[in-house]
Write a protein that holds these residues in place. Sequence first.
Motif, PDB file in Angstrom:
ATOM      1  N   ALA A   1      45.090 -11.964 -46.614  1.00  0.00           N
ATOM      2  CA  ALA A   1      44.990 -12.325 -45.915  1.00  0.00           C
ATOM      3  C   ALA A   1      46.048 -13.245 -44.563  1.00  0.00           C
ATOM      4  O   ALA A   1      46.647 -14.280 -44.889  1.00  0.00           O
ATOM      5  CB  ALA A   1      43.702 -13.313 -45.944  1.00  0.00           C
ATOM      6  N   PRO A   2      45.789 -13.055 -43.639  1.00  0.00           N
ATOM      7  CA  PRO A   2      47.116 -13.906 -43.212  1.00  0.00           C
ATOM      8  C   PRO A   2      45.663 -15.053 -42.525  1.00  0.00           C
ATOM      9  O   PRO A   2      44.896 -15.201 -41.834  1.00  0.00           O
ATOM     10  CB  PRO A   2      47.124 -12.535 -41.278  1.00  0.00           C
TER      11      PRO A   2
ATOM     12  N   LEU B   1      47.539 -19.173 -53.006  1.00  0.00           N
ATOM     13  CA  LEU B   1      46.732 -19.068 -53.019  1.00  0.00           C
ATOM     14  C   LEU B   1      45.518 -17.892 -51.895  1.00  0.00           C
ATOM     15  O   LEU B   1      46.140 -17.033 -51.503  1.00  0.00           O
ATOM     16  CB  LEU B   1      46.789 -19.971 -51.484  1.00  0.00           C
ATOM     17  N   THR B   2      44.406 -18.019 -51.780  1.00  0.00           N
ATOM     18  CA  THR B   2      43.125 -17.662 -51.034  1.00  0.00           C
ATOM     19  C   THR B   2      43.251 -18.094 -50.246  1.00  0.00           C
ATOM     20  O   THR B   2      43.836 -19.134 -49.551  1.00  0.00           O
ATOM     21  CB  THR B   2      41.872 -17.888 -51.089  1.00  0.00           C
ATOM     22  N   GLU B   3      42.950 -17.259 -48.674  1.00  0.00           N
ATOM     23  CA  GLU B   3      43.156 -18.307 -47.245  1.00  0.00           C
ATOM     24  C   GLU B   3      42.083 -19.114 -47.054  1.00  0.00           C
ATOM     25  O   GLU B   3      42.612 -20.403 -46.126  1.00  0.00           O
ATOM     26  CB  GLU B   3      42.216 -17.220 -46.678  1.00  0.00           C
ATOM     27  N   GLN B   4      40.883 -19.382 -48.075  1.00  0.00           N
ATOM     28  CA  GLN B   4      40.468 -20.767 -47.770  1.00  0.00           C
ATOM     29  C   GLN B   4      41.590 -21.995 -48.228  1.00  0.00           C
ATOM     30  O   GLN B   4      41.234 -23.492 -47.803  1.00  0.00           O
ATOM     31  CB  GLN B   4      39.048 -21.462 -48.267  1.00  0.00           C
ATOM     32  N   GLN B   5      41.659 -21.881 -49.822  1.00  0.00           N
ATOM     33  CA  GLN B   5      42.827 -22.761 -50.472  1.00  0.00           C
ATOM     34  C   GLN B   5      44.367 -22.680 -49.374  1.00  0.00           C
ATOM     35  O   GLN B   5      44.741 -24.125 -49.201  1.00  0.00           O
ATOM     36  CB  GLN B   5      43.691 -21.447 -52.215  1.00  0.00           C
ATOM     37  N   ALA B   6      44.279 -21.865 -48.877  1.00  0.00           N
ATOM     38  CA  ALA B   6      45.614 -22.173 -47.224  1.00  0.00           C
ATOM     39  C   ALA B   6      45.548 -22.738 -47.109  1.00  0.00           C
ATOM     40  O   ALA B   6      45.904 -23.731 -46.699  1.00  0.00           O
ATOM     41  CB  ALA B   6      46.659 -20.988 -47.715  1.00  0.00           C
TER      42      ALA B   6
ATOM     43  N   PRO C   1      41.091 -12.416 -50.673  1.00  0.00           N
ATOM     44  CA  PRO C   1      42.334 -11.627 -50.662  1.00  0.00           C
ATOM     45  C   PRO C   1      43.282 -13.433 -51.162  1.00  0.00           C
ATOM     46  O   PRO C   1      42.647 -13.839 -50.222  1.00  0.00           O
ATOM     47  CB  PRO C   1      42.299 -11.106 -49.164  1.00  0.00           C
ATOM     48  N   LEU C   2      44.799 -12.541 -51.685  1.00  0.00           N
ATOM     49  CA  LEU C   2      45.471 -13.936 -51.066  1.00  0.00           C
ATOM     50  C   LEU C   2      46.024 -13.857 -49.755  1.00  0.00           C
ATOM     51  O   LEU C   2      45.618 -12.928 -48.933  1.00  0.00           O
ATOM     52  CB  LEU C   2      46.372 -13.457 -52.364  1.00  0.00           C
ATOM     53  N   ALA C   3      46.393 -15.395 -49.814  1.00  0.00           N
ATOM     54  CA  ALA C   3      46.989 -15.428 -47.921  1.00  0.00           C
ATOM     55  C   ALA C   3      48.297 -15.121 -48.262  1.00  0.00           C
ATOM     56  O   ALA C   3      49.465 -15.331 -48.374  1.00  0.00           O
ATOM     57  CB  ALA C   3      46.911 -17.148 -47.607  1.00  0.00           C
ATOM     58  N   HIS C   4      48.622 -14.617 -46.600  1.00  0.00           N
ATOM     59  CA  HIS C   4      49.788 -14.234 -46.164  1.00  0.00           C
ATOM     60  C   HIS C   4      50.257 -15.090 -45.646  1.00  0.00           C
ATOM     61  O   HIS C   4      48.891 -14.704 -44.710  1.00  0.00           O
ATOM     62  CB  HIS C   4      50.846 -13.304 -46.049  1.00  0.00           C
TER      63      HIS C   4
END
Length: 205
Positions: free
Chosen positions: A168-169, A193-198, A142-145
């Motif tokens: 992904a919060p 960005l994904t959660e990890q990338q964020a 999931p992508l990050a918010h």
Amino acid sequence: MDIGIIGTGRIGSTLARILTDAGHHTVLANASGPASLAPLVAALGPAARAAQPEDAARAADLLVLMVPFDSARGLLPAPAVKDRLVVDAMNAFTGRGEPRDLGPRGSSELVADWYPGARLVKSLNTMHFQTLATAGTAAGPPLAHYVSGDDAEAKEIVAGIIRDLGFAPVDTGSLHTGGILQQPGGPLFNRTLTEQQARTAIGAR
């Protein structure tokens, strides 16, 4: 939840659709009045209705501001949002579409000044509407918010909404620090960005 959305352009309309798809009820408002929202409400179905901005604010469990930044000041009477959870999903740009120089303060800190007593969270402002429309149901991580704010409970409520939508919060910190990371010109704005990338991008600061 009953979620109010003030501002029904491309991003606000997209958010309304994915919220209703996720099982939430939406109360929509814009500057043109409820009648102008009839086609959108019809498309969204019985989980959506239109109202005047103040009525949407008072009716909602959570209110999302998605109007042009300068339009937010004075849009609502302060008592309408006192003690209410308000998501600042706005971005401060110049007339030329460049990030506005607000000095040392983040744009959400100004919104907090305009609406004292609101439980303000900066969120849902970094993603292009076309990505928002489809990424929550796409395959893969999931992508990050992002959520930033000074009210931990309010941030967790918004994080729950983000999870409902398939994202992904990621907590970016206080309204000052996190808001600046998220706003135009910051390292998280308009990046997919994904959660990890964020978390890597935030940690590299």
